[in-house]
Design a protein around this motif. Structure first.
Motif, PDB file in Angstrom:
ATOM      1  N   ALA A   1       0.912  -1.315   0.082  1.00 23.96           N
ATOM      2  CA  ALA A   1      -0.002   0.028   0.137  1.00 23.96           C
ATOM      3  C   ALA A   1       1.042   1.380   0.021  1.00 23.96           C
ATOM      4  O   ALA A   1       1.643   1.383   0.511  1.00 23.96           O
ATOM      5  N   VAL A   2       0.530   2.196  -0.700  1.00 22.27           N
ATOM      6  CA  VAL A   2       0.987   3.511  -0.889  1.00 22.27           C
ATOM      7  C   VAL A   2       0.127   4.690  -0.601  1.00 22.27           C
ATOM      8  O   VAL A   2      -0.983   4.827  -0.942  1.00 22.27           O
ATOM      9  N   GLU A   3       0.401   5.851   0.512  1.00 24.72           N
ATOM     10  CA  GLU A   3      -0.382   6.630   0.764  1.00 24.72           C
ATOM     11  C   GLU A   3       0.002   7.856  -0.455  1.00 24.72           C
ATOM     12  O   GLU A   3       0.949   7.954  -0.928  1.00 24.72           O
ATOM     13  N   LEU A   4      -1.191   8.289  -0.712  1.00 23.88           N
ATOM     14  CA  LEU A   4      -1.392   9.248  -1.915  1.00 23.88           C
ATOM     15  C   LEU A   4      -1.783  10.708  -1.256  1.00 23.88           C
ATOM     16  O   LEU A   4      -2.694  10.734  -0.825  1.00 23.88           O
ATOM     17  N   GLN A   5      -1.045  11.591  -1.661  1.00 19.43           N
ATOM     18  CA  GLN A   5      -1.175  13.016  -1.314  1.00 19.43           C
ATOM     19  C   GLN A   5      -1.237  13.778  -2.591  1.00 19.43           C
ATOM     20  O   GLN A   5      -0.492  14.210  -3.109  1.00 19.43           O
ATOM     21  N   PHE A   6      -2.699  14.026  -2.953  1.00 15.19           N
ATOM     22  CA  PHE A   6      -3.183  14.890  -3.919  1.00 15.19           C
ATOM     23  C   PHE A   6      -3.066  16.362  -3.725  1.00 15.19           C
ATOM     24  O   PHE A   6      -3.323  16.780  -2.524  1.00 15.19           O
ATOM     25  N   LYS A   7      -2.726  17.170  -4.893  1.00 13.99           N
ATOM     26  CA  LYS A   7      -3.149  18.483  -4.623  1.00 13.99           C
ATOM     27  C   LYS A   7      -4.299  18.674  -4.583  1.00 13.99           C
ATOM     28  O   LYS A   7      -4.912  19.958  -4.024  1.00 13.99           O
ATOM     29  N   THR A   8      -5.309  18.261  -5.360  1.00 15.76           N
ATOM     30  CA  THR A   8      -6.850  18.456  -5.428  1.00 15.76           C
ATOM     31  C   THR A   8      -7.331  16.977  -5.212  1.00 15.76           C
ATOM     32  O   THR A   8      -6.716  15.981  -5.807  1.00 15.76           O
ATOM     33  N   ARG A   9      -8.644  17.051  -4.619  1.00 15.57           N
ATOM     34  CA  ARG A   9      -9.177  15.847  -4.430  1.00 15.57           C
ATOM     35  C   ARG A   9      -9.320  15.054  -5.662  1.00 15.57           C
ATOM     36  O   ARG A   9     -10.157  15.776  -6.796  1.00 15.57           O
ATOM     37  N   PRO A  10      -9.015  13.850  -5.857  1.00 14.79           N
ATOM     38  CA  PRO A  10      -9.224  13.203  -7.237  1.00 14.79           C
ATOM     39  C   PRO A  10     -10.698  12.624  -7.375  1.00 14.79           C
ATOM     40  O   PRO A  10     -11.411  12.582  -6.556  1.00 14.79           O
ATOM     41  N   ASP A  11     -11.201  12.247  -8.593  1.00 12.96           N
ATOM     42  CA  ASP A  11     -12.229  11.859  -8.889  1.00 12.96           C
ATOM     43  C   ASP A  11     -12.424  10.136  -9.274  1.00 12.96           C
ATOM     44  O   ASP A  11     -13.184  10.037 -10.142  1.00 12.96           O
ATOM     45  N   PHE A  12     -11.518   9.560  -8.442  1.00 16.78           N
ATOM     46  CA  PHE A  12     -11.594   8.218  -8.470  1.00 16.78           C
ATOM     47  C   PHE A  12     -12.482   7.663  -7.425  1.00 16.78           C
ATOM     48  O   PHE A  12     -12.911   8.110  -6.430  1.00 16.78           O
ATOM     49  N   LYS A  13     -12.957   6.196  -7.792  1.00 15.43           N
ATOM     50  CA  LYS A  13     -13.766   5.668  -6.821  1.00 15.43           C
ATOM     51  C   LYS A  13     -13.097   4.462  -6.305  1.00 15.43           C
ATOM     52  O   LYS A  13     -12.018   4.041  -6.898  1.00 15.43           O
ATOM     53  N   THR A  14     -13.411   4.072  -5.032  1.00 12.76           N
ATOM     54  CA  THR A  14     -12.775   2.891  -4.420  1.00 12.76           C
ATOM     55  C   THR A  14     -12.681   1.477  -5.419  1.00 12.76           C
ATOM     56  O   THR A  14     -13.783   1.212  -6.145  1.00 12.76           O
ATOM     57  N   ASP A  15     -11.507   1.083  -5.691  1.00 12.20           N
ATOM     58  CA  ASP A  15     -11.255  -0.128  -6.367  1.00 12.20           C
ATOM     59  C   ASP A  15     -11.253   0.195  -7.867  1.00 12.20           C
ATOM     60  O   ASP A  15     -11.051  -0.670  -8.748  1.00 12.20           O
ATOM     61  N   ASP A  16     -11.064   1.544  -8.307  1.00  7.70           N
ATOM     62  CA  ASP A  16     -10.741   1.844  -9.951  1.00  7.70           C
ATOM     63  C   ASP A  16      -9.335   1.589  -9.923  1.00  7.70           C
ATOM     64  O   ASP A  16      -8.672   1.705  -9.229  1.00  7.70           O
ATOM     65  N   ILE A  17      -9.031   0.941 -10.858  1.00  7.06           N
ATOM     66  CA  ILE A  17      -7.627   0.666 -11.290  1.00  7.06           C
ATOM     67  C   ILE A  17      -7.151   1.899 -11.961  1.00  7.06           C
ATOM     68  O   ILE A  17      -7.597   2.477 -13.015  1.00  7.06           O
ATOM     69  N   VAL A  18      -6.013   2.382 -11.462  1.00  7.32           N
ATOM     70  CA  VAL A  18      -5.363   3.780 -11.644  1.00  7.32           C
ATOM     71  C   VAL A  18      -3.950   3.694 -11.738  1.00  7.32           C
ATOM     72  O   VAL A  18      -3.437   2.613 -11.373  1.00  7.32           O
TER      73      VAL A  18
END
Length: 145
Positions: A99-116
């Motif tokens: 697992a990797v913690e993600l720190q975005f500049k703006t809130r992403p528009d992804f949903k849980t379990d999206d493959i990104v």
């Protein structure tokens, strides 16, 4: 003509040197742990020892793909996981290296379990038990599926 060819080759090597590094989960699994006592929690935690290959990437832009997990209803904790939510690190499938913690500049528009595919600057965390061992800052990304 030789000067132009030399300049072109120099430009190509410079561009390649600045490009992000593609990481795999196998790369992140090259880590070892020892137990370390943290007085603030009166408990032992796994203290990571990162491989030289990963240590050399700290502060550099990297990309990795995985499952996006939105772990906080307030949108403050985002994770990239090797596994989907039903079989992620928190459910006992794998260790902290999955697992990797993600720190975005703006809130992403992804949903849980999206493959990104996520790109960001790699930060290695050894001492702050409030955060993951691997952190990507200034993240951007897009859905693969």
């Amino acid at each position: 003509m030789k000067n132009r060819l030399f300049f072109l080759l120099l430009m190509l090597f410079s561009i390649r040197a600045m490009a992000q590094v593609d990481l795999t989960w196998k790369d992140l699994a090259n880590i070892s742990y020892t137990e370390k006592y943290f007085a603030a929690y009166d408990s032992n935690f796994l203290y990571p020892r990162f491989s030289d290959e990963i240590s050399n990437l700290e502060g550099k832009e990297v990309s990795i793909s995985g499952y996006f997990l939105d772990m906080d209803p307030n949108g403050q904790l985002f994770i990239l996981s090797k596994n989907p939510l039903a079989s992620c690190f928190f459910c006992g499938n794998g260790g902290p290296e999955t697992a990797v913690e993600l720190q975005f500049k703006t809130r992403p528009d992804f949903k849980t379990d999206d493959i990104v595919l996520i790109t960001g600057k790699l930060k290695l965390n050894k001492d702050d038990v409030e955060h993951f061992n691997y952190i990507l800052t200034d993240c951007s990304g897009f859905r693969i599926k």
